[in-house]
Design an enzyme around this catalytic site. Structure first.
Site, PDB file in Angstrom:
ATOM      1  N   THR A 113      39.532  34.362  41.625  1.00 59.96           N
ATOM      2  CA  THR A 113      38.659  34.570  42.780  1.00 59.96           C
ATOM      3  C   THR A 113      38.617  36.040  43.166  1.00 59.96           C
ATOM      4  O   THR A 113      39.639  36.733  43.122  1.00 59.96           O
ATOM      5  CB  THR A 113      39.155  33.729  43.963  1.00 59.96           C
ATOM      6  OG1 THR A 113      39.119  32.354  43.601  1.00 59.96           O
ATOM      7  CG2 THR A 113      38.281  33.936  45.189  1.00 59.96           C
ATOM      8  N   ARG A 151      49.959  28.072  48.833  1.00 55.66           N
ATOM      9  CA  ARG A 151      49.681  26.641  49.006  1.00 55.66           C
ATOM     10  C   ARG A 151      49.530  26.275  50.467  1.00 55.66           C
ATOM     11  O   ARG A 151      48.756  25.371  50.804  1.00 55.66           O
ATOM     12  CB  ARG A 151      50.780  25.834  48.305  1.00 55.66           C
ATOM     13  CG  ARG A 151      50.590  25.858  46.804  1.00 55.66           C
ATOM     14  CD  ARG A 151      51.757  25.370  46.008  1.00 55.66           C
ATOM     15  NE  ARG A 151      51.426  25.469  44.578  1.00 55.66           N
ATOM     16  CZ  ARG A 151      52.306  25.437  43.592  1.00 55.66           C
ATOM     17  NH1 ARG A 151      53.599  25.301  43.867  1.00 55.66           N
ATOM     18  NH2 ARG A 151      51.926  25.537  42.342  1.00 55.66           N
ATOM     19  N   GLU A 183      45.327  26.179  43.177  1.00 62.24           N
ATOM     20  CA  GLU A 183      46.693  26.617  43.535  1.00 62.24           C
ATOM     21  C   GLU A 183      47.744  25.619  43.054  1.00 62.24           C
ATOM     22  O   GLU A 183      48.726  25.332  43.738  1.00 62.24           O
ATOM     23  CB  GLU A 183      46.801  26.817  45.050  1.00 62.24           C
ATOM     24  CG  GLU A 183      47.785  27.895  45.467  1.00 62.24           C
ATOM     25  CD  GLU A 183      47.180  29.291  45.422  1.00 62.24           C
ATOM     26  OE1 GLU A 183      47.874  30.253  45.734  1.00 62.24           O
ATOM     27  OE2 GLU A 183      45.999  29.429  45.045  1.00 62.24           O
TER      28      GLU A 183
END
Length: 385
Positions: free
Chosen positions: A156, A243, A363
């Site tokens: 990303t 996370r 993730e």
């Protein structure tokens, strides 16, 4: 926001107002056009969102993980892609703060705090998925440089990030494999190519890219910390906050879906009454709200453990697992409540339904989270407080 100090409550309120006044009015059109939200990102820089993990003397507004979770939830409530734009950036800032040399901190943290320098992390490889120890990207030391070869995918912000925390093997022969893994702080240059943007179901606006490294030369000083082979442990700790951030994104998507459904159920009438008065719709709303609150409390509990400096991989994994599955269910129920309109691109609930799956697979997939949780359960032998 119970339990947050006044300064952190003010930060969350500022972001909430920004979402209501600046994000929600434009998110639908930006998402439909898959347009990078330049003006919104600039506003986030002005508010200090990219520096939430950077304390003095390098930054101004380092906050608790609990505050960070709530800020992320607010951004994702407006448009999940905005939360994604600062997620990996924050992980990299934390990696440098916790493990970087004094020179690395002084070089990068001030610019990361303002958002002048954007950062991302590069872990996943084509064909590798969640098995990070099986990575093939290598960094071979030659004199005062590393020579990097390999590829990464689903990265990303790769086009706009000026700094990449690259997980790679500095000793491919190490046993066990994780002892040969390091993190390099890589800036763009010759031999580094962002090869293509990956098409996606949702998560529009921000790019997710493939990266390739072909004999790229990186100074030995780019090694995060003082010694090789520590990268896997460093990244696993970094992924705890990562996370938590993904869990918070799920909270934002779920909350947006619930709020839209609650409003629609009061406005829409059938058989002479608002549809929330029909038991089936009322039950949906009750379950959605209950599940969302449970997911938020689980995420905040994990954030408090992280803030206490305790190992939080099981708790962060639980939060990510539960919050993402909850967001997916809430998003689907929102479509049900909206009926045919829920399937229309004119309403935002179809966007929530497309965005929610990312948190399930991103993730570390939820299948991997269950493995992490099970291993820690066996190791700890209890979940007693």
């Amino acid at each position: 926001m119970e339990g947050l100090p006044e300064e952190e409550r003010a930060i969350v309120e500022l972001v909430r107002e920004f979402v209501d006044t600046s994000v929600k009015p434009v998110a639908h059109d930006l998402e439909q056009a898959n347009t990078y939200p330049e003006a919104l990102i600039d506003a986030m820089k002005e508010m200090g969102v990219f520096g939430l993990a950077v304390p003095e003397p390098w930054g101004e507004a380092s906050v608790s993980a609990s505050c960070y979770v709530l800020v992320t939830e607010e951004l994702a409530r407006g448009w999940m892609s905005l939360a994604g734009a600062m997620g990996g950036h924050t992980v990299v800032a934390k990696l440098i703060l916790d493990h970087g040399t004094a020179e690395q901190k002084d070089t990068y943290l001030p610019r990361l705090a303002t958002g002048e320098l954007r950062a991302t992390m590069a872990l996943t490889e084509p064909g590798g998925g969640s098995d990070l120890q099986a990575m093939r990207t290598t960094a071979r030391q030659v004199g005062d440089h590393y020579v990097v070869n390999g590829s990464k995918t689903w990265i990303t912000n790769a086009r706009r990030a000026g700094l990449v925390a690259l997980l790679c093997k500095t000793d491919p022969r190490a046993e066990p494999a994780h002892r040969g893994i390091s993190i390099l702080l890589v800036e763009k240059g010759e031999g580094f190519e962002v090869s293509r943007d990956l098409p996606k179901l949702g998560y529009k606006g921000v790019e997710s890219c493939e990266l390739s490294f072909d004999d790229m030369r990186v100074p030995v000083g780019a090694l995060l910390g003082e010694k090789e082979g520590a990268g896997f442990g460093q990244m696993m700790r970094g992924l705890e906050i990562g996370r938590l951030q993904v869990a918070a994104r799920a909270l934002g998507v779920g909350r947006a879906a619930l709020e839209d459904s609650l409003r629609y159920a009061q406005e829409r009438e059938s058989f002479g009454v608002p549809i929330w008065k029909h038991q089936s719709i009322g039950n949906y709303l009750a379950d959605m709200a209950t599940q969302l609150l449970a997911a938020r409390q689980l995420t905040l509990a994990a954030a408090r453990r992280y803030d206490a400096g305790e190992r939080a991989d099981m708790e962060a994994g639980m939060a990510k697992l539960f919050a993402s599955e909850t967001a997916m269910k809430i998003a689907l129920d929102a479509v049900r409540i909206h009926g045919g309109y829920g399937y229309s691109t004119e309403f935002d609930v179809e966007r929530y339904f497309r965005d929610a799956p990312l948190m399930i697979v991103g993730e570390g997939t939820n299948e991997i989270q269950r493995t992490v949780i099970a291993r820690q359960l066996v190791k700890r032998g209890s979940v007693a407080p």
